[in-house]
Motif scaffolding. Structure first.
Motif, PDB file in Angstrom:
ATOM      1  N   GLU A 181       0.841  -1.188   0.000  1.00  0.00           N
ATOM      2  CA  GLU A 181       0.000   0.000   0.000  1.00  0.00           C
ATOM      3  C   GLU A 181       0.881   1.245   0.000  1.00  0.00           C
ATOM      4  O   GLU A 181       1.977   1.239   0.570  1.00  0.00           O
ATOM      5  CB  GLU A 181      -0.926   0.016   1.227  1.00  0.00           C
ATOM      6  CG  GLU A 181      -1.839   1.228   1.317  1.00  0.00           C
ATOM      7  CD  GLU A 181      -2.631   1.242   2.617  1.00  0.00           C
ATOM      8  OE1 GLU A 181      -3.723   0.646   2.649  1.00  0.00           O
ATOM      9  OE2 GLU A 181      -2.134   1.850   3.611  1.00  0.00           O
ATOM     10  N   VAL A 188      -3.477   4.006  -2.061  1.00  0.00           N
ATOM     11  CA  VAL A 188      -3.462   3.148  -3.236  1.00  0.00           C
ATOM     12  C   VAL A 188      -3.108   1.739  -2.762  1.00  0.00           C
ATOM     13  O   VAL A 188      -2.029   1.518  -2.204  1.00  0.00           O
ATOM     14  CB  VAL A 188      -2.441   3.632  -4.281  1.00  0.00           C
ATOM     15  CG1 VAL A 188      -2.492   2.740  -5.515  1.00  0.00           C
ATOM     16  CG2 VAL A 188      -2.707   5.088  -4.659  1.00  0.00           C
ATOM     17  N   HIS A 189      -4.031   0.783  -2.988  1.00  0.00           N
ATOM     18  CA  HIS A 189      -3.838  -0.596  -2.543  1.00  0.00           C
ATOM     19  C   HIS A 189      -3.391  -1.448  -3.724  1.00  0.00           C
ATOM     20  O   HIS A 189      -3.827  -1.245  -4.864  1.00  0.00           O
ATOM     21  CB  HIS A 189      -5.129  -1.168  -1.944  1.00  0.00           C
ATOM     22  CG  HIS A 189      -5.651  -0.371  -0.786  1.00  0.00           C
ATOM     23  ND1 HIS A 189      -5.227  -0.563   0.505  1.00  0.00           N
ATOM     24  CD2 HIS A 189      -6.576   0.640  -0.744  1.00  0.00           C
ATOM     25  CE1 HIS A 189      -5.855   0.274   1.312  1.00  0.00           C
ATOM     26  NE2 HIS A 189      -6.686   1.015   0.574  1.00  0.00           N
ATOM     27  N   SER A 190      -2.548  -2.387  -3.447  1.00  0.00           N
ATOM     28  CA  SER A 190      -2.086  -3.313  -4.476  1.00  0.00           C
ATOM     29  C   SER A 190      -3.261  -4.147  -4.994  1.00  0.00           C
ATOM     30  O   SER A 190      -4.020  -4.728  -4.208  1.00  0.00           O
ATOM     31  CB  SER A 190      -1.005  -4.230  -3.901  1.00  0.00           C
ATOM     32  OG  SER A 190      -0.596  -5.179  -4.858  1.00  0.00           O
ATOM     33  N   GLY A 191      -3.411  -4.167  -6.326  1.00  0.00           N
ATOM     34  CA  GLY A 191      -4.475  -4.935  -6.945  1.00  0.00           C
ATOM     35  C   GLY A 191      -5.790  -4.207  -7.052  1.00  0.00           C
ATOM     36  O   GLY A 191      -6.719  -4.717  -7.692  1.00  0.00           O
ATOM     37  N   ALA A 192      -5.925  -2.984  -6.467  1.00  0.00           N
ATOM     38  CA  ALA A 192      -7.182  -2.238  -6.532  1.00  0.00           C
ATOM     39  C   ALA A 192      -7.271  -1.481  -7.860  1.00  0.00           C
ATOM     40  O   ALA A 192      -6.263  -1.063  -8.422  1.00  0.00           O
ATOM     41  CB  ALA A 192      -7.292  -1.276  -5.359  1.00  0.00           C
ATOM     42  N   ASP A 193      -8.486  -1.316  -8.342  1.00  0.00           N
ATOM     43  CA  ASP A 193      -8.690  -0.620  -9.605  1.00  0.00           C
ATOM     44  C   ASP A 193      -8.637   0.900  -9.464  1.00  0.00           C
ATOM     45  O   ASP A 193      -8.349   1.614 -10.429  1.00  0.00           O
ATOM     46  CB  ASP A 193     -10.036  -1.016 -10.215  1.00  0.00           C
ATOM     47  CG  ASP A 193     -10.074  -2.489 -10.590  1.00  0.00           C
ATOM     48  OD1 ASP A 193      -8.990  -3.052 -10.890  1.00  0.00           O
ATOM     49  OD2 ASP A 193     -11.169  -3.071 -10.568  1.00  0.00           O
ATOM     50  N   SER A 194      -8.920   1.435  -8.287  1.00  0.00           N
ATOM     51  CA  SER A 194      -8.945   2.881  -8.065  1.00  0.00           C
ATOM     52  C   SER A 194      -8.475   3.182  -6.653  1.00  0.00           C
ATOM     53  O   SER A 194      -8.566   2.332  -5.762  1.00  0.00           O
ATOM     54  CB  SER A 194     -10.358   3.447  -8.297  1.00  0.00           C
ATOM     55  OG  SER A 194     -11.277   2.853  -7.389  1.00  0.00           O
ATOM     56  N   THR A 196      -8.357   5.023  -2.885  1.00  0.00           N
ATOM     57  CA  THR A 196      -9.340   5.294  -1.848  1.00  0.00           C
ATOM     58  C   THR A 196      -9.097   6.696  -1.302  1.00  0.00           C
ATOM     59  O   THR A 196      -8.032   6.969  -0.720  1.00  0.00           O
ATOM     60  CB  THR A 196      -9.232   4.268  -0.702  1.00  0.00           C
ATOM     61  OG1 THR A 196      -9.429   2.950  -1.225  1.00  0.00           O
ATOM     62  CG2 THR A 196     -10.266   4.550   0.379  1.00  0.00           C
TER      63      THR A 196
END
Length: 308
Positions: free
Chosen positions: A62, A79-85, A87
């Protein structure tokens, strides 16, 4: 924003996306050491790209992006690993339409303004509990305004021209630097530039030898990213005393020509008036002669009658 997962087409698309981000915002900063501080300068209306390089053998979990000094640090988004957008956490109304996350390790801000200046921090979390911070110090400069040179005073002394010039500009001037550049002036020329009473005013006192032909002086306003100039011709200000000696006779010639023209018209008018007056005097004389002749003729007739 994650890895390619072994798909060549996905890797190719990710690479193109990163290149497009770099082209849209022609500024990239890479930092890969723990606690590093990077200083960036940008122009108002431009963009900035914050980028954190991956550490070899480490897997990102992250990244938290925030703004402000240590005493008033505010988290913007995560920004999270694997997330599309990403937070959003706060300041969304200020950055939502200007902040973009091209990939897991980059943050881009478009349409910069001076209020965006300050410290941005990326807090990187790796798998295994390891974390480190990256600090980006951004300074956004307003465009350099166009300067103007104004002559406040000038005087001519034997062989020298003493002149005082001001370089002015509108807008905020506290981040600007002023310099004077000369062309056609001797190196030993006495000149002195000092800041004026206002931040947008610079004064230059100049002593110029009259023997120096067509000197030019340029005021340069600049910051770290841009500069504007204004140039003036001192030859039009410092007019040598000899030039007045040249214009003196020419003025006298014009005056003499005007006097001669006036005298000519007066003489012509006087001649016409005398000619007309002479004609008027001759007409009564002729009339009187005719009258006498007629009277003598009548008298002769009466004498003849009487003699008869």
């Amino acid at each position: 924003m994650g890895s390619c997962s072994g798909d060549p087409r996905l890797c190719w698309a990710t690479w193109l996306l990163r290149c497009a981000s770099l082209l849209l915002c022609a500024c990239s900063t890479v930092a890969n050491s723990s606690g590093a501080h990077v200083f960036l300068n940008r122009t108002q209306g431009g963009c900035v790209l914050f980028h954190v390089a991956r550490e070899a053998g480490a897997e990102l979990k992250e990244i938290t992006w925030g703004f402000g000094p240590d005493s008033a640090y505010t988290v913007i988004l995560r920004v999270h690993s694997g997330a599309d957008s990403p937070t959003w956490v706060s300041l969304r109304d200020k950055y939502e339409h200007r902040v973009h996350v091209p990939n897991m390790t980059s943050l881009r801000i478009d349409n910069l303004n001076p209020g965006d200046s300050g410290q941005y921090r990326a807090r990187i979390s790796l798998t295994g509990g390891k974390e480190f911070n990256m600090n980006f110090h951004l300074t956004v400069y307003a465009p350099v305004p166009l300067p103007q040179i104004r002559v406040t005073s000038s005087s001519i002394t034997p062989g020298w021209c003493n002149v005082t010039l001001e370089c002015r500009a509108q807008g905020a001037m506290e981040d600007l630097k002023v310099t004077w550049e000369s062309k056609g002036l001797p190196e030993e020329l006495e000149q002195r530039g000092t800041p004026g009473p206002a931040p947008n005013l610079w004064v230059l006192d100049l002593s110029l030898p009259l023997s120096q032909p067509n000197p030019r002086l340029t005021c340069v306003l600049s910051n770290l990213l841009d500069q504007k100039t204004a140039t003036t011709d001192l030859g039009a200000i410092c007019v040598p005393a000899d030039s007045h000696a040249v214009t003196g006779p020419s003025l006298l010639v014009h005056v003499l020509r005007a006097v001669i023209a006036v005298l000519f018209f007066l003489g012509a008018g006087l001649c016409l008036w005398k000619t007309r007056d002479r004609k008027q005097k001759m007409e009564p004389v002729r009339g009187a002669g005719l009258h006498e002749e007629h009277r003598d003729h009548d008298g002769g007739i009466h004498w003849a009658e009487l003699s008869r």
